[in-house]
Design an enzyme around this catalytic site. Structure first.
Site, PDB file in Angstrom:
ATOM      1  N   LEU A  91       0.826  -1.209   0.000  1.00 56.94           N
ATOM      2  CA  LEU A  91       0.000   0.000   0.000  1.00 56.94           C
ATOM      3  C   LEU A  91       0.865   1.266   0.000  1.00 56.94           C
ATOM      4  CD1 LEU A  91      -2.396  -1.496   2.649  1.00 56.94           C
ATOM      5  CD2 LEU A  91      -2.936  -1.171   0.225  1.00 56.94           C
ATOM      6  N   LYS A 197      14.590   0.277   4.837  1.00 61.81           N
ATOM      7  CA  LYS A 197      14.044   0.821   3.580  1.00 61.81           C
ATOM      8  C   LYS A 197      14.126   2.340   3.554  1.00 61.81           C
ATOM      9  CE  LYS A 197      11.814   1.384  -0.266  1.00 61.81           C
ATOM     10  NZ  LYS A 197      10.436   0.961  -0.497  1.00 61.81           N
ATOM     11  N   LYS A 272       7.239  11.208  -0.012  1.00 60.38           N
ATOM     12  CA  LYS A 272       6.664  10.592   1.187  1.00 60.38           C
ATOM     13  C   LYS A 272       7.730   9.839   1.984  1.00 60.38           C
ATOM     14  CE  LYS A 272       5.066   6.605   1.066  1.00 60.38           C
ATOM     15  NZ  LYS A 272       5.478   5.203   1.373  1.00 60.38           N
TER      16      LYS A 272
END
EC number: 1.1.1.31
Length: 324
Positions: A91, A197, A272
């Site tokens: 997502l 990440k 983001k």
């Protein structure tokens, strides 16, 4: 629980038996939620390995080709949890992940005890930890497993998965993740996959901006872009952004810069992820001077019409912004 799938306790008591039992159950359905640029090819690779899928996406059109291929499409994440005891979510944001797990029709409404829930979204590590607590209360297992490699690697099954969670559950997660990636790395407790990440993507953004700046400068100094890229890639400036994902149109085939920066990893998503890095740096009092600057650059790009273009379009942005 689906017949043949061991519960959480049994996997912990006998990990070797658990792997065997999971393998024997490998043809039982796997839930997949989120069929965007990354989720779509990831789900297809599970299909290629013989896994029947229980599919959900907020955009019904994203499910059509899977439905046409005979996979089962359901109307909400809770229905996925009702039909599958191994679920992968992919997502865009923390908000999307919270809704998929904890929302009114979320996974936790119908999750079975012993289920394995793997979130491959890139979200705030703190959110991963909170979701893990909620999942544990339901007697299920949560692991964060964000990916690196981009759409091309997703298609070719060459993703790298960075996995956080209970180590005893890693082998069960690896069985599925290995169908979608060439590297599956255990990082530690829940949230460490996200931490790895975030650090990777911060470095990626910085190196892409650096590559774009170097290429733009060299071109304006009269160098042929293909020649300059060749020199960089045999010299100490070489990096993934220069040799695998070059941002200059015409230098490489099969990358977003060769297709008007369509596809790939959007500038909005990079902004983001850099925001997540900024938040984590603030929380840990870690200086990220270049990371903060990269965040501002990608935010500016999104405000100036680049939000839907691949993040390598920073080259085009710099070419147009001569006032810097």
């Amino acid at each position: 629980m689906t017949p043949g799938s061991p519960g959480r306790a049994s996997r912990r008591r006998a990990p070797h038996l658990a792997v065997c039992s999971r393998s024997m159950a490998s043809k039982t359905p796997v839930g997949f939620i989120g069929l965007g640029n990354m989720g779509n090819p990831m789900a297809k690779n599970l299909m290629k390995h013989g896994y029947p899928l229980i599919i959900y996406d907020v955009f019904p059109d994203a499910c059509k080709e899977f439905q046409d291929a005979g996979e089962q499409v359901v109307s909400c994440p809770a229905d996925v949890a009702e039909k599958a005891d191994r679920i992968i979510t992919m997502l865009p944001t923390s908000i999307n992940a919270i809704e998929a797990y904890s929302g009114a029709n979320g996974i936790l409404k119908k999750v079975k005890k012993g289920s394995l829930l793997i979130d491959s979204s890139t979200i705030d590590p703190a959110v991963s930890k909170e979701l893990a607590k909620e999942v544990e209360k339901m007697g299920a297992v949560f692991m964060d497993a964000p990916v690196s490699g981009g759409v091309g690697a997703a298609r070719s099954r060459n993703l790298t998965f960075m996995v956080g969670g209970v180590e005893d559950e890693f082998a069960a997660a690896q069985e599925l993740l290995g169908c979608m990636g060439s590297n599956v790395v255990y990082c530690g407790a829940v949230g460490t996959g996200q931490a790895a990440k975030i650090c990777n993507n911060m470095l990626l953004a910085i190196s892409m901006i650096g590559t774009a700046e170097a290429m733009n400068l060299g071109i304006r100094l009269g160098l042929d872009p293909k020649l300059l890229a060749k020199i960089l890639n045999m010299s100490s400036g070489r990096c993934w952004s220069s040799d695998t994902y070059n941002p200059v149109p015409g230098v490489m085939d099969g990358v977003p810069s060769a297709n008007n920066y369509q596809g790939g990893f959007g500038a909005t998503l990079m902004a983001k992820d850099l925001g997540l890095a900024q938040d984590s740096a603030t929380n840990t009092k870690s200086p990220i001077l270049l990371g903060s600057l990269a965040h501002q650059i990608y935010r500016m790009m999104c405000a100036k019409g680049y939000s839907k273009k691949d993040f390598s379009s920073v080259f085009q942005f710099l070419r147009e912004e001569e006032t810097f």
